[in-house]
Design an enzyme around this catalytic site. Structure first.
Site, PDB file in Angstrom:
ATOM      1  N   LYS A   1       1.088  -1.098  -0.146  1.00 11.89           N
ATOM      2  CA  LYS A   1      -0.183  -0.477   0.017  1.00 11.89           C
ATOM      3  C   LYS A   1       1.119   1.373   0.038  1.00 11.89           C
ATOM      4  O   LYS A   1       1.469   1.181   0.956  1.00 11.89           O
ATOM      5  CB  LYS A   1      -0.685   0.239   1.196  1.00 11.89           C
ATOM      6  CG  LYS A   1      -1.326   1.633   1.891  1.00 11.89           C
ATOM      7  CD  LYS A   1      -2.528   1.181   2.311  1.00 11.89           C
ATOM      8  CE  LYS A   1      -2.752   2.204   3.127  1.00 11.89           C
ATOM      9  NZ  LYS A   1      -4.167   2.602   3.795  1.00 11.89           N
TER      10      LYS A   1
ATOM     11  N   LYS B   1       1.034   4.906   0.517  1.00 12.16           N
ATOM     12  CA  LYS B   1      -0.279   6.249   1.292  1.00 12.16           C
ATOM     13  C   LYS B   1       0.704   7.394   0.148  1.00 12.16           C
ATOM     14  O   LYS B   1       1.704   7.925  -0.132  1.00 12.16           O
ATOM     15  CB  LYS B   1       0.934   6.736   2.170  1.00 12.16           C
ATOM     16  CG  LYS B   1       0.613   7.848   3.177  1.00 12.16           C
ATOM     17  CD  LYS B   1      -0.775   8.085   3.501  1.00 12.16           C
ATOM     18  CE  LYS B   1      -1.119   7.023   4.695  1.00 12.16           C
ATOM     19  NZ  LYS B   1      -2.717   6.857   4.023  1.00 12.16           N
TER      20      LYS B   1
ATOM     21  N   ASP C   1      -3.500   5.518  -1.466  1.00 13.48           N
ATOM     22  CA  ASP C   1      -4.541   6.329  -0.260  1.00 13.48           C
ATOM     23  C   ASP C   1      -4.211   7.327  -0.269  1.00 13.48           C
ATOM     24  O   ASP C   1      -3.310   7.912   0.509  1.00 13.48           O
ATOM     25  CB  ASP C   1      -3.703   5.657   1.082  1.00 13.48           C
ATOM     26  CG  ASP C   1      -4.770   5.804   2.036  1.00 13.48           C
ATOM     27  OD1 ASP C   1      -6.014   6.567   1.744  1.00 13.48           O
ATOM     28  OD2 ASP C   1      -4.955   5.469   3.473  1.00 13.48           O
TER      29      ASP C   1
ATOM     30  N   ASN D   1      -5.661  10.038   0.959  1.00 18.02           N
ATOM     31  CA  ASN D   1      -6.745  10.803   2.360  1.00 18.02           C
ATOM     32  C   ASN D   1      -7.106  11.937   1.825  1.00 18.02           C
ATOM     33  O   ASN D   1      -6.909  13.063   2.398  1.00 18.02           O
ATOM     34  CB  ASN D   1      -5.411  10.914   3.232  1.00 18.02           C
ATOM     35  CG  ASN D   1      -4.697   9.467   4.082  1.00 18.02           C
ATOM     36  OD1 ASN D   1      -3.100   9.406   4.018  1.00 18.02           O
ATOM     37  ND2 ASN D   1      -5.874   8.789   4.813  1.00 18.02           N
TER      38      ASN D   1
ATOM     39  N   GLU E   1      -8.294   3.571  -1.941  1.00 16.86           N
ATOM     40  CA  GLU E   1      -8.564   3.861  -0.820  1.00 16.86           C
ATOM     41  C   GLU E   1      -8.403   5.667  -0.967  1.00 16.86           C
ATOM     42  O   GLU E   1      -7.747   6.083  -1.056  1.00 16.86           O
ATOM     43  CB  GLU E   1      -7.540   3.343   0.161  1.00 16.86           C
ATOM     44  CG  GLU E   1      -8.179   3.484   1.832  1.00 16.86           C
ATOM     45  CD  GLU E   1      -6.811   3.186   2.221  1.00 16.86           C
ATOM     46  OE1 GLU E   1      -6.667   2.336   2.561  1.00 16.86           O
ATOM     47  OE2 GLU E   1      -6.428   3.774   3.484  1.00 16.86           O
TER      48      GLU E   1
ATOM     49  N   ASN F   1     -10.907   4.658   4.932  1.00 15.82           N
ATOM     50  CA  ASN F   1     -11.398   4.639   6.230  1.00 15.82           C
ATOM     51  C   ASN F   1     -11.186   6.627   6.796  1.00 15.82           C
ATOM     52  O   ASN F   1     -11.110   7.114   7.630  1.00 15.82           O
ATOM     53  CB  ASN F   1     -10.141   4.037   6.966  1.00 15.82           C
ATOM     54  CG  ASN F   1      -8.768   5.209   6.348  1.00 15.82           C
ATOM     55  OD1 ASN F   1      -8.161   4.838   5.692  1.00 15.82           O
ATOM     56  ND2 ASN F   1      -8.534   6.054   7.634  1.00 15.82           N
TER      57      ASN F   1
ATOM     58  N   ASP G   1     -11.234  -0.501  12.453  1.00 17.54           N
ATOM     59  CA  ASP G   1     -10.494   0.152  13.289  1.00 17.54           C
ATOM     60  C   ASP G   1     -11.101   0.298  14.135  1.00 17.54           C
ATOM     61  O   ASP G   1     -11.808   0.448  15.009  1.00 17.54           O
ATOM     62  CB  ASP G   1      -9.588   1.497  13.423  1.00 17.54           C
ATOM     63  CG  ASP G   1      -8.425   1.265  14.013  1.00 17.54           C
ATOM     64  OD1 ASP G   1      -8.482   1.219  15.269  1.00 17.54           O
ATOM     65  OD2 ASP G   1      -6.893   2.713  13.332  1.00 17.54           O
TER      66      ASP G   1
ATOM     67  N   HIS H   1      -7.947  -0.956   8.783  1.00 13.65           N
ATOM     68  CA  HIS H   1      -6.760   0.683   8.923  1.00 13.65           C
ATOM     69  C   HIS H   1      -5.439   0.603   9.855  1.00 13.65           C
ATOM     70  O   HIS H   1      -5.715  -0.804  11.412  1.00 13.65           O
ATOM     71  CB  HIS H   1      -7.846   1.430   9.110  1.00 13.65           C
ATOM     72  CG  HIS H   1      -6.920   2.965   9.534  1.00 13.65           C
ATOM     73  ND1 HIS H   1      -6.962   3.197  10.765  1.00 13.65           N
ATOM     74  CD2 HIS H   1      -6.722   3.973   9.057  1.00 13.65           C
ATOM     75  CE1 HIS H   1      -6.309   4.365  10.614  1.00 13.65           C
ATOM     76  NE2 HIS H   1      -6.507   4.887   9.410  1.00 13.65           N
TER      77      HIS H   1
ATOM     78  N   ASN I   1      -2.952   3.453  12.805  1.00 14.17           N
ATOM     79  CA  ASN I   1      -2.138   4.458  12.331  1.00 14.17           C
ATOM     80  C   ASN I   1      -1.022   3.574  13.095  1.00 14.17           C
ATOM     81  O   ASN I   1      -0.969   2.565  13.732  1.00 14.17           O
ATOM     82  CB  ASN I   1      -2.622   5.741  13.726  1.00 14.17           C
ATOM     83  CG  ASN I   1      -3.620   6.077  12.933  1.00 14.17           C
ATOM     84  OD1 ASN I   1      -5.249   5.955  13.453  1.00 14.17           O
ATOM     85  ND2 ASN I   1      -3.622   7.096  11.728  1.00 14.17           N
TER      86      ASN I   1
HETATM   87  O1  GKR Z   1       0.181   7.507   9.651  1.00 12.08           O
HETATM   88  O2  GKR Z   1       0.146   9.222   7.603  1.00 12.08           O
HETATM   89  C1  GKR Z   1      -0.274   8.203   8.546  1.00 12.08           C
HETATM   90  C2  GKR Z   1      -1.527   7.759   7.845  1.00 12.08           C
HETATM   91  O3  GKR Z   1      -1.963   8.246   7.193  1.00 12.08           O
HETATM   92  C3  GKR Z   1      -2.790   7.596   8.840  1.00 12.08           C
HETATM   93  O4  GKR Z   1      -2.864   8.780   9.160  1.00 12.08           O
HETATM   94  C4  GKR Z   1      -4.382   7.485   8.054  1.00 12.08           C
HETATM   95  O5  GKR Z   1      -4.688   7.375   9.246  1.00 12.08           O
HETATM   96  O6  GKR Z   1      -2.767   4.773   8.132  1.00 12.08           O
HETATM   97  C5  GKR Z   1      -4.219   6.110   7.293  1.00 12.08           C
HETATM   98  C6  GKR Z   1      -5.354   5.599   6.285  1.00 12.08           C
HETATM   99  O7  GKR Z   1      -4.737   4.688   5.893  1.00 12.08           O
HETATM  100  O8  GKR Z   1      -5.928   6.579   6.253  1.00 12.08           O
HETATM  101 MG    MG Z   2      -6.106   5.510   4.788  1.00 11.22          MG
END
Ligand code: GKR
Ligand code: MG
Length: 421
Positions: free
Chosen positions: A190, A192, A220, A222, A245, A268, A292, A319, A321
């Site tokens: 995955k 980010k 993802d 976000n 995501e 999430n 989660d 999910h 953190n």
């Molecule tokens: O830890 O940077 C991070 C993630 O972006 C986290 O804050 C997210 O809540 O991992 C998470 C997600 O899947 O969105």
């Molecule tokens: Mg996410």
């Protein structure tokens, strides 16, 4: 009898690398709260949750009210937590959305509820997954969680160098993935996203596909992408991803995107509480929900979420953190007891250097974590490590997660507005 006798809440901090996301960059220290819940006879159950100060205040306000409750009186626990949170949330004008009254209650409840299951499991010599309905797997598959990353925390001279180095290009992401896979044997990968231009992030996904022809891939952002951006990019992602995501924010926008693609959307962010399920399902916003237990209200509630997902034909993933081993053990027990959790779960655990459970970090091998053995969650708290990490919490001075402020140290005009790309 198994009544609660005493509850302690200890904030801790641990080193966190400079991982980038749509909200900014991780600060040099991550905070968590650790719950120790003692029942009659001296058995202690453990819980772990977010470290923000508002959470700590709610946990501490609720803790003494739990004394005298039967350890599995979850309705009683719910009522006491709601009262305690109402007082703090009203007093706390700084409460952000993440720590508002509505979102705080399941978070505070979840931290205590896990400790209750752990205590009851130890008391009855039963692993938590068996209390939750029985195990359907002994090893829990996890996915590699790849991040764009600065080489080091430039504004914290005390931060040690980490072995991961910088990752800001497709090659850097592939190198990071190779190291993760070599160390832990992950199958799914995955990325980010929401950090660079979306095209550059899709290029990184293509590079991952080249290096790992058979790996299920996820991206993802976000919620950083506009609906129109995502619609334009869909043809480039179609067939490349296991799931997409949270490309954008909110149920209506996600629904527009889901209607335009065969690729499953996962979340999430837009379905994160039970009252989001009816509109999310009615509008067809997502095909996969990331559960989660930290914010869905604990382990039993997460099992209920799983049942609802099965009923409505939604897929289920998990999910994460940044977290420590108590949370990982709870995630593993929940996953072991959830038959329809068929996607490899997320975890930030490989980014963690040091844990506070006896024996140090749990191993991730062949892309999975073995269910910790023994009653309850199967992990013990290392009191010396707890004291050390509590001291780190006192010394580091950080009291709530703030990726945006950390990012503005690197780029003063940086905006965390979403969607923005
Ligand atoms: O830890 O940077 C991070 C993630 O972006 C986290 O804050 C997210 O809540 O991992 C998470 C997600 O899947 O969105
Ligand atoms: Mg996410």
């Amino acid at each position: 009898m198994a009544r609660i006798e005493h509850v302690t809440v200890t904030p801790v901090a641990f080193r966190d690398p400079p991982l980038l996301n749509a909200m900014g960059v991780h600060e040099p220290w991550c905070q968590r709260n650790i719950v120790e819940l003692r029942i009659e006879g001296g058995t202690v159950g453990l819980g772990e949750t977010y470290g923000d100060e508002a959470i700590l205040r709610c946990l501490r306000n609720a803790a003494p009210r739990l004394v005298g409750l039967h350890v599995l009186d979850l309705n009683g626990l719910g009522a006491r937590v709601r009262d305690a949170v109402a007082e703090i949330a009203i007093e706390d004008p700084e409460s952000s959305a993440r720590t508002s009254k509505a979102t705080l209650t399941p978070r505070i409840f979840g931290a205590f509820e896990v400790a209750c299951w752990d205590a009851f499991g130890r008391h009855t010599n039963t692993p938590v997954c068996d209390l939750l309905g029985g195990r359907v797997r002994e090893r829990i598959p996890f996915a590699a969680y790849l991040f764009y990353k600065f080489e080091r925390h430039r504004f914290d001279p005390t931060a040690p160098d980490d072995p991961w180095g910088e990752a800001l290009t497709p090659e850097g992401v592939v190198d990071q993935a190779k190291r993760m896979v070599e160390l832990h044997g992950f199958r799914a990968l995955k990325l980010k996203a929401g950090v660079l231009e979306p095209e550059a992030e899709i290029e990184a996904i293509r590079a991952l596909r080249g290096a790992f022809p058979n790996a299920p891939l996820r991206i993802d952002p976000n919620g950083a992408w506009h609906v129109h951006t995502t619609l334009r990019l869909l043809p480039q992602m179609e067939g490349l991803l296991e799931y997409l995501e949270d490309p954008t924010l909110g149920i209506p926008g996600m629904a527009v995107i889901q209607a335009a693609t065969k690729m499953p959307l996962a979340t999430n962010m837009c379905v994160v509480a039970f009252d989001h399920l009816p509109p999310g399902i009615a509008q067809g916003a997502v095909r996969i929900v990331l559960s989660d237990h930290h914010y869905w209200g604990g382990l039993a509630a997460s099992r209920e979420l799983a049942r609802i997902c099965a009923t409505w034909g939604l897929g289920l993933s998990m999910h994460s953190n940044s977290h420590l081993g108590i949370s990982l053990a709870a995630m593993a027990h929940l996953a072991a007891a959830t038959p329809n959790l068929t996607y490899d779960c997320d975890t930030h655990y490989p980014w963690l250097e040091d844990d506070l459970i006896v024996g140090g970090k749990l191993a991730i091998r062949d892309g999975s974590v073995a269910l910790p053995q023994g009653p309850g969650l199967g992990v013990e708290l290392d009191q010396a490590a707890l004291a050390r990490m509590h001291q780190d919490y006192q010394d580091c001075g950080l009291r709530k997660r703030d990726d945006a402020s950390e990012m503005r140290k690197y780029q003063p005009d940086w905006s965390s507005r979403r969607p923005r790309l």
